[in-house]
Each structure stands twice: as C-alpha cells, then as structure tokens.
Design a protein around this motif. Structure first.
Motif, short mmCIF file in Angstrom:
data_model
loop_
_atom_site.label_atom_id
_atom_site.label_comp_id
_atom_site.label_asym_id
_atom_site.label_seq_id
_atom_site.Cartn_x
_atom_site.Cartn_y
_atom_site.Cartn_z
N VAL A 79 -11.62 8.93 -5.85
CA VAL A 79 -10.55 7.97 -5.55
C VAL A 79 -10.06 8.14 -4.10
N LEU A 80 -9.99 9.37 -3.63
CA LEU A 80 -9.53 9.57 -2.25
C LEU A 80 -10.58 9.08 -1.26
N TYR A 81 -11.85 9.29 -1.60
CA TYR A 81 -12.93 8.80 -0.74
C TYR A 81 -12.88 7.27 -0.68
N LEU A 82 -12.82 6.64 -1.87
CA LEU A 82 -12.81 5.18 -1.92
C LEU A 82 -11.56 4.60 -1.26
N GLY A 83 -10.41 5.17 -1.59
CA GLY A 83 -9.15 4.63 -1.08
C GLY A 83 -8.98 4.82 0.41
N SER B 92 -5.01 0.60 4.65
CA SER B 92 -4.59 2.00 4.74
C SER B 92 -3.15 2.13 5.20
N ILE B 93 -2.49 3.18 4.74
CA ILE B 93 -1.15 3.48 5.23
C ILE B 93 -1.22 4.00 6.67
N MET B 94 -2.42 4.37 7.09
CA MET B 94 -2.60 4.94 8.43
C MET B 94 -2.44 3.89 9.53
N THR C 5 1.05 -2.09 -8.42
CA THR C 5 0.80 -2.14 -6.97
C THR C 5 -0.71 -2.24 -6.70
N GLY C 6 -1.51 -1.57 -7.53
CA GLY C 6 -2.97 -1.64 -7.38
C GLY C 6 -3.47 -3.06 -7.55
N LEU C 7 -2.97 -3.73 -8.60
CA LEU C 7 -3.38 -5.12 -8.83
C LEU C 7 -2.86 -6.00 -7.70
N GLY C 8 -1.64 -5.71 -7.24
CA GLY C 8 -1.08 -6.46 -6.10
C GLY C 8 -1.98 -6.37 -4.89
N LEU C 9 -2.50 -5.17 -4.64
CA LEU C 9 -3.41 -4.98 -3.50
C LEU C 9 -4.72 -5.74 -3.71
N ILE C 10 -5.22 -5.71 -4.96
CA ILE C 10 -6.47 -6.43 -5.26
C ILE C 10 -6.28 -7.93 -4.98
N ILE D 230 0.85 -1.21 0.00
CA ILE D 230 0.00 0.00 0.00
C ILE D 230 0.88 1.26 0.00
N HIS D 231 2.03 1.19 0.70
CA HIS D 231 2.94 2.34 0.69
C HIS D 231 3.50 2.57 -0.71
N GLY D 232 3.80 1.47 -1.38
CA GLY D 232 4.30 1.57 -2.75
C GLY D 232 3.25 2.20 -3.65
N HIS D 233 2.00 1.80 -3.45
CA HIS D 233 0.90 2.33 -4.25
C HIS D 233 0.75 3.84 -4.05
N VAL D 234 0.73 4.24 -2.77
CA VAL D 234 0.55 5.67 -2.45
C VAL D 234 1.74 6.48 -2.98
#
Ligand code: HEM
Length: 120
Positions: A104-108, A115-117, A48-53, A2-6
């Motif tokens: 995208v920010l709402y969904l992500g 989350s990176i949080m 990275t998006g596909l990796g997360l999926i 997720i960090h890579g994606h962001v």
C-alpha cells in the motif's frame, strides 16, 4: 482529500496499536471503546479513498489494486484484533500485515500520482 485520507489511515494505525495493547493488558472495556472509534475511522478511510478515486479520470489497474490492498489492511486490523482478543494465533496474519503495508505504501506514495508531498 488526500490529507484527509492519510490522516485517517495514520489515525487507524495508532488506534489499532492502542486497542491491541489494551486487549493484551486485559483492559477489555477500554479496548472495546477504541475499537468502536476505529470502526468509524474505517469509514473515513474508505470515504476519502473513494473520494480520491472519483477525482481520477482514468482508473487503471493500479487504482483497483490500491483499493483492494487498502481494504485488505482494514480487514486485517479487524481479524488481528478479533483473534488476539480470543488468544488465537496471529503469526500468518502479521506476515500478511507487513506485506500489505509494503504494497500500500509503494502504490500510494510511489506508483500512483497524487501525493501529500506536492501541492494540489
Ligand atoms: C488502511 C488502508 C489504507 C492505507 C494504509 C492507504 C494508504 C494510502 C497512501 C500511502 C496513499 C498515498 C498518499 C500520498 O501519496 O500522499 C493513498 C492514496 C490513495 N488511496 Fe489509500 N489507503 C488505504 C485505503 C484505501 C481505500 C480503502 C481506498 C479506496 C476505497 C483507497 C484509495 C486511495 C486513492 C484513490 C489514493 C490516491 C492515489 C493517487 O492517485 O496517488 N485507499 N492511500
């Protein structure tokens, strides 16, 4: 992941702005190089998006929507750069750009769980 994606999409946004300013300043060669790097970063975003999926066991409609809006933003990066290089109107594209980013920010950050949080 997720960090890579962001990191990838934040980098893409920065490169997009730089390319836009270089184009507007008539620095075509610089803009061309930045756009080439930007295209590599698209692959990182998608990868990275596909990796997360693939990490998700239950893919629901929100994930599909997240993917579509993510691809929509990448498409807009390309079209806005292309049209502004040709000095064509981009007003409607900028409206789409704002709408897509809000989505995208709402969904992500809000709708989808990873989350990176939070530590994984
Ligand atoms: C420029 C385009 C994109 C942007 C701005 C973007 C933005 C984001 C954001 C803000 C998050 C949440 C990060 C967090 O909560 O810490 C996220 C997560 C995610 N993104 Fe993207 N993304 C983009 C493209 C893509 C693409 C193309 C895909 C799929 C191929 C994708 C799939 C995902 C997935 C699966 C998650 C994890 C969702 C979760 O479970 O929380 N993204 N993205």
């Amino acid at each position: 992941m997720i960090h890579g994606h962001v990191t990838a999409w934040a980098l893409a946004l920065i490169l997009f702005v730089i390319a836009l300013f270089l184009q507007k300043g008539g620095k075509d060669k610089g803009a061309k190089i930045v756009k080439m790097i930007l295209r590599v970063v698209y692959l990182l975003i998608i990868g990275t998006g596909l990796g997360l999926i693939f990490m998700v066991s239950q893919i629901d409609v929100w994930y599909i929507l997240k993917m579509v809006v993510g691809l929509w933003i990448i498409g807009l990066f390309e079209i806005i750069l292309g049209k502004s290089a040709a000095n064509r109107k981009t007003n409607i594209l900028w409206i789409q750009f704002v709408v897509a980013w809000i989505l995208v920010l709402y969904l992500g950050f809000h709708k989808l769980p990873m989350s990176i949080m939070y530590p994984q």
